[in-house]
Design an enzyme around this catalytic site. Structure first.
Site, short mmCIF file in Angstrom:
data_model
loop_
_atom_site.label_atom_id
_atom_site.label_comp_id
_atom_site.label_asym_id
_atom_site.label_seq_id
_atom_site.Cartn_x
_atom_site.Cartn_y
_atom_site.Cartn_z
CG ASP A 177 28.66 26.24 -91.73
OD1 ASP A 177 27.64 26.82 -91.29
OD2 ASP A 177 28.98 26.22 -92.92
CD GLU B 180 29.89 30.57 -90.68
OE1 GLU B 180 31.03 31.04 -90.80
OE2 GLU B 180 28.94 30.89 -91.42
#
Ligand code: MG
Length: 354
Positions: A4, A100
């Site tokens: 992320d 992500e």
């Protein structure tokens, strides 16, 4: 493994504008306009500025904030570059959003190793990925390593920014115990309040309870109990097909003026139809979304027998959904159309007459 990017949009802006570095950068609409925050730098987060918050609230919380208009094409290009780096390590990637992704790197860790040894073996690989992203993009990523998606995502979140966290099998139950129940993906505020009313606040409380959870958590109850122990058998979704297409529009002023709403719906229906046609797809589900002045948001959808493709059909179904569910009972802040269950468009127009 879960990767992320840290405060992605805001970090790209700080990278490209050195004068923003170390300052509270807020990507989104200006504070004197309607609209929301898309991303906030860590400096801005100290003022409790969060994404999806109205820009006016962000301006009040952080008057010295630097408000920047989002540059989506730049973020998308950066995202493609990051995903390409990840693909050098494994082709098994589920990209969840622009910044992500889940990576299945179990093959790199020699599948026959005991679970925790395999997790440990991935540590240097995650470090290499982080270094590559830092070197190539001058951006930081946080990575979590564990044996399933749920734990890997928790791990990547655990030491942001620039974090690298491993959750071992032997630690998972203890690691989860102190975390609030809301950390579990799928537990919304309503379920969390319901569980809290039963005296359950932390994941540890969930682990220990013998109370039946069905009344509050419904069909999710069984999964909830499993998650509390760090069990999650969801596979990675490796298809790169589109799952939905949507468009939405925030009005300059809240409105229930029918011609304005209809014009907005027409425009969005065209937008969605064009995207469908570009990907040669039709949709079996059409959804409308409305947000009222108090930010209450409702969605209603319908499932069709034949896939829709045209602007007119989408527009007509959206109008039907608004009317049928009496959604326009007070002024709207936002209206949106989405389509999903995407399939090849039906070919009956092309069928030969014999
Ligand atoms: Mg992120």
């Amino acid at each position: 493994m879960h990767m992320d990017m840290d405060a992605f949009y805001a970090s790209v802006e700080q990278r490209d504008h050195p004068e923003y570095r170390g300052k509270p950068v807020i990507v989104g609409s200006p504070p004197d306009q309607r609209g929301v925050v898309c991303a906030a730098s860590y400096e801005a987060r100290k003022f409790k500025v969060r994404s999806a918050m109205p820009s006016s609230t962000a301006g009040r919380l952080c008057p010295q904030g630097i408000f920047v208009r989002p540059r989506m094409e730049v973020y998308r290009a950066e995202s493609a570059r990051i995903m390409a780096i990840l693909k050098e390590f494994t082709p098994l990637i589920e990209q969840v959003s622009v910044d992500e992704a889940y990576l299945d790197v179990s093959a790199l860790a020699y599948e026959r190793l005991p679970q925790d040894t395999a997790i440990e073996a991935l540590h240097p690989i995650a470090e290499t990925i982080k270094e590559r992203i830092k070197h190539d993009c001058q951006l930081t990523a946080s990575i979590g390593i564990s044996m399933n998606k749920f734990l890997a995502k928790l791990a990547s979140d655990y030491q942001k920014p620039d974090g690298l966290t491993l959750i071992f099998d032997r630690d998972r139950v203890a690691f989860l115990r102190p975390l609030p129940i809301g950390t579990i993906h799928g537990v919304g505020p309503v379920t969390a309040r319901g569980l809290e009313a039963m005296g359950l606040k932390t994941i540890g409380d969930l682990q220990d309870t013998t109370l039946p959870l069905g009344e509050v958590a419904g069909s999710f109850a069984e999964k909830l109990k499993a998650r509390a122990f760090g069990i999650d058998d969801r596979p990675l979704d490796l298809s790169d097909e589109r799952k939905s297409i949507s468009a939405e529009n925030t009005f300059l002023e809240d409105t229930e003026h029918r011609p304005t709403l209809k014009a907005a719906l027409k425009e969005m229906a065209l937008d969605v139809a064009q995207t469908l046609s570009k990907h040669d797809l039709g949709a079996l589900t059409v959804q409308v979304k409305v947000r009222y002045s108090d930010f209450t948001t409702l969605t209603r959808q319908t499932r069709l027998d034949d896939p829709v493709t045209s602007e007119n059909e989408i527009y007509r179904i959206a109008c039907f959904l608004l009317a049928r569910h009496h959604l326009v009972t007070s002024p709207l802040r936002l209206i949106g159309i989405g389509v999903s269950t995407l399939v090849p468009p039906s070919s009956h127009q092309l069928r030969l007459p014999f």
